[in-house]
Scaffold this motif. Sequence first.
Motif, PDB file in Angstrom:
ATOM      1  N   GLN A  57     -23.272  46.296   7.909  1.00 27.39           N
ATOM      2  CA  GLN A  57     -24.552  45.977   8.540  1.00 27.39           C
ATOM      3  C   GLN A  57     -25.125  47.208   9.233  1.00 27.39           C
ATOM      4  O   GLN A  57     -26.322  47.483   9.136  1.00 27.39           O
ATOM      5  CB  GLN A  57     -24.379  44.825   9.548  1.00 27.39           C
ATOM      6  N   ALA A  58     -24.284  47.958   9.930  1.00 30.23           N
ATOM      7  CA  ALA A  58     -24.731  49.177  10.620  1.00 30.23           C
ATOM      8  C   ALA A  58     -25.224  50.215   9.612  1.00 30.23           C
ATOM      9  O   ALA A  58     -26.252  50.872   9.834  1.00 30.23           O
ATOM     10  CB  ALA A  58     -23.612  49.753  11.479  1.00 30.23           C
ATOM     11  N   LEU A  59     -24.506  50.367   8.503  1.00 28.32           N
ATOM     12  CA  LEU A  59     -24.932  51.311   7.466  1.00 28.32           C
ATOM     13  C   LEU A  59     -26.269  50.874   6.866  1.00 28.32           C
ATOM     14  O   LEU A  59     -27.166  51.698   6.649  1.00 28.32           O
ATOM     15  CB  LEU A  59     -23.863  51.430   6.383  1.00 28.32           C
ATOM     16  N   SER A  60     -26.401  49.592   6.643  1.00 26.65           N
ATOM     17  CA  SER A  60     -27.643  49.053   6.102  1.00 26.65           C
ATOM     18  C   SER A  60     -28.807  49.247   7.073  1.00 26.65           C
ATOM     19  O   SER A  60     -29.902  49.655   6.667  1.00 26.65           O
ATOM     20  CB  SER A  60     -27.456  47.565   5.787  1.00 26.65           C
ATOM     21  N   GLU A  61     -28.565  48.989   8.338  1.00 29.89           N
ATOM     22  CA  GLU A  61     -29.617  49.166   9.347  1.00 29.89           C
ATOM     23  C   GLU A  61     -29.998  50.636   9.480  1.00 29.89           C
ATOM     24  O   GLU A  61     -31.179  50.976   9.614  1.00 29.89           O
ATOM     25  CB  GLU A  61     -29.170  48.601  10.701  1.00 29.89           C
ATOM     26  N   ALA A  62     -29.031  51.527   9.407  1.00 31.24           N
ATOM     27  CA  ALA A  62     -29.331  52.963   9.438  1.00 31.24           C
ATOM     28  C   ALA A  62     -30.181  53.353   8.235  1.00 31.24           C
ATOM     29  O   ALA A  62     -31.113  54.156   8.349  1.00 31.24           O
ATOM     30  CB  ALA A  62     -28.035  53.775   9.460  1.00 31.24           C
ATOM     31  N   ILE A 121     -33.118  60.774   1.838  1.00 28.67           N
ATOM     32  CA  ILE A 121     -32.022  60.154   2.592  1.00 28.67           C
ATOM     33  C   ILE A 121     -30.693  60.619   2.027  1.00 28.67           C
ATOM     34  O   ILE A 121     -30.482  60.632   0.816  1.00 28.67           O
ATOM     35  CB  ILE A 121     -32.140  58.621   2.562  1.00 28.67           C
ATOM     36  N   THR A 122     -29.801  60.999   2.929  1.00 23.98           N
ATOM     37  CA  THR A 122     -28.480  61.496   2.530  1.00 23.98           C
ATOM     38  C   THR A 122     -27.391  60.655   3.171  1.00 23.98           C
ATOM     39  O   THR A 122     -27.618  59.972   4.182  1.00 23.98           O
ATOM     40  CB  THR A 122     -28.288  62.958   2.964  1.00 23.98           C
ATOM     41  N   VAL A 123     -26.213  60.736   2.595  1.00 29.66           N
ATOM     42  CA  VAL A 123     -25.058  60.058   3.186  1.00 29.66           C
ATOM     43  C   VAL A 123     -24.811  60.623   4.579  1.00 29.66           C
ATOM     44  O   VAL A 123     -24.533  59.874   5.529  1.00 29.66           O
ATOM     45  CB  VAL A 123     -23.809  60.198   2.293  1.00 29.66           C
ATOM     46  N   LYS A 124     -24.929  61.931   4.727  1.00 27.85           N
ATOM     47  CA  LYS A 124     -24.733  62.548   6.042  1.00 27.85           C
ATOM     48  C   LYS A 124     -25.702  61.967   7.074  1.00 27.85           C
ATOM     49  O   LYS A 124     -25.315  61.651   8.197  1.00 27.85           O
ATOM     50  CB  LYS A 124     -24.904  64.068   5.961  1.00 27.85           C
ATOM     51  N   CYS A 139     -25.018  56.228  12.206  1.00 28.43           N
ATOM     52  CA  CYS A 139     -24.073  55.145  12.537  1.00 28.43           C
ATOM     53  C   CYS A 139     -22.886  55.602  13.371  1.00 28.43           C
ATOM     54  O   CYS A 139     -22.111  54.767  13.835  1.00 28.43           O
ATOM     55  CB  CYS A 139     -23.517  54.525  11.262  1.00 28.43           C
ATOM     56  N   HIS A 140     -22.719  56.899  13.485  1.00 31.52           N
ATOM     57  CA  HIS A 140     -21.561  57.468  14.182  1.00 31.52           C
ATOM     58  C   HIS A 140     -20.249  57.052  13.516  1.00 31.52           C
ATOM     59  O   HIS A 140     -19.292  56.657  14.167  1.00 31.52           O
ATOM     60  CB  HIS A 140     -21.555  57.076  15.668  1.00 31.52           C
ATOM     61  N   VAL A 141     -20.249  57.127  12.173  1.00 29.58           N
ATOM     62  CA  VAL A 141     -19.025  56.903  11.398  1.00 29.58           C
ATOM     63  C   VAL A 141     -18.845  58.104  10.478  1.00 29.58           C
ATOM     64  O   VAL A 141     -19.743  58.929  10.343  1.00 29.58           O
ATOM     65  CB  VAL A 141     -19.083  55.586  10.578  1.00 29.58           C
ATOM     66  N   ASN A 142     -17.689  58.181   9.814  1.00 24.74           N
ATOM     67  CA  ASN A 142     -17.472  59.317   8.914  1.00 24.74           C
ATOM     68  C   ASN A 142     -17.832  58.958   7.471  1.00 24.74           C
ATOM     69  O   ASN A 142     -18.044  57.790   7.141  1.00 24.74           O
ATOM     70  CB  ASN A 142     -16.037  59.855   9.041  1.00 24.74           C
ATOM     71  N   ARG A 143     -17.890  59.979   6.643  1.00 23.90           N
ATOM     72  CA  ARG A 143     -18.279  59.790   5.240  1.00 23.90           C
ATOM     73  C   ARG A 143     -17.335  58.838   4.511  1.00 23.90           C
ATOM     74  O   ARG A 143     -17.753  58.068   3.646  1.00 23.90           O
ATOM     75  CB  ARG A 143     -18.307  61.136   4.515  1.00 23.90           C
ATOM     76  N   ASN A 144     -16.042  58.917   4.833  1.00 26.98           N
ATOM     77  CA  ASN A 144     -15.077  58.034   4.185  1.00 26.98           C
ATOM     78  C   ASN A 144     -15.404  56.567   4.441  1.00 26.98           C
ATOM     79  O   ASN A 144     -15.203  55.724   3.565  1.00 26.98           O
ATOM     80  CB  ASN A 144     -13.654  58.344   4.646  1.00 26.98           C
ATOM     81  N   TYR A 188     -18.135  55.615   2.065  1.00 27.70           N
ATOM     82  CA  TYR A 188     -17.660  55.454   0.694  1.00 27.70           C
ATOM     83  C   TYR A 188     -16.652  54.320   0.540  1.00 27.70           C
ATOM     84  O   TYR A 188     -16.436  53.839  -0.580  1.00 27.70           O
ATOM     85  CB  TYR A 188     -17.100  56.779   0.153  1.00 27.70           C
ATOM     86  N   TYR A 189     -16.087  53.870   1.621  1.00 19.81           N
ATOM     87  CA  TYR A 189     -15.228  52.687   1.570  1.00 19.81           C
ATOM     88  C   TYR A 189     -16.078  51.452   1.241  1.00 19.81           C
ATOM     89  O   TYR A 189     -15.649  50.562   0.510  1.00 19.81           O
ATOM     90  CB  TYR A 189     -14.499  52.496   2.902  1.00 19.81           C
ATOM     91  N   HIS A 190     -17.286  51.415   1.775  1.00 29.00           N
ATOM     92  CA  HIS A 190     -18.161  50.253   1.615  1.00 29.00           C
ATOM     93  C   HIS A 190     -19.134  50.367   0.443  1.00 29.00           C
ATOM     94  O   HIS A 190     -19.501  49.342  -0.153  1.00 29.00           O
ATOM     95  CB  HIS A 190     -18.940  50.007   2.907  1.00 29.00           C
ATOM     96  N   PHE A 191     -19.570  51.574   0.127  1.00 32.09           N
ATOM     97  CA  PHE A 191     -20.582  51.761  -0.914  1.00 32.09           C
ATOM     98  C   PHE A 191     -20.226  52.952  -1.799  1.00 32.09           C
ATOM     99  O   PHE A 191     -19.766  53.976  -1.301  1.00 32.09           O
ATOM    100  CB  PHE A 191     -21.970  51.997  -0.294  1.00 32.09           C
TER     101      PHE A 191
END
Length: 187
Positions: free
Chosen positions: A6-11, A24-27, A33-38, A41-44
């Motif tokens: 949800q946080a990734l989607s909202e971002a 738009i980039t993954v970075k 979201c204040h999460v890491n790239r892994n 990629y775990y979710h998408f």
Amino acid sequence: MNRTKQALSEAFWQLLEEMPYSRITVKGIVDRCHVNRNTFYYHFQDIPALAEATMQAWVEEIVEKHFNFGNPQDCLIPLVEGCIARKKAILHIYRSVQREKFLNYLDSLIGHAVGVYAQGVKSALGSDLETLPALCRFYKCAGMGLVLDWLDQDMSYDMPEFLEIICGFLQGVTHSALLGTPEGALL
């Protein structure tokens, strides 16, 4: 959808409000979201997968909140309001490589809305109506055409007001088409 997704989607929605889809980039998403790239990629698998999941969740939310429509105008208003609430993001998706998937979701949403309305008409009239499938297809195509024109015009006109006018034109036509009653009879 879990909290991280949800946080990734909202971002993603937030970034779409600020810039075109192609920028738009993954970075940018993970920094927001204040999460890491892994974690991303775990979710998408990639940004297109995130875009598709985000659009699907958006459509499901509209359907869930607005499952009982009373008239043709009410079929499109929730979709229009959802687009207005995320105007820049919707226009960025509409103008992106994800356009085809976005249009498929719009078509599905409009088809669902018209189907729910048609079931209400069928229940209210209490009979099997041979012309109902044709009328549903007409309303779905008309609704999709209206929404596409609105998007092509950068959502620059007051669509709720326009829908009110169009539905005023069509008032009674549904009843007439279904039952052969005089034009102008209200459904």
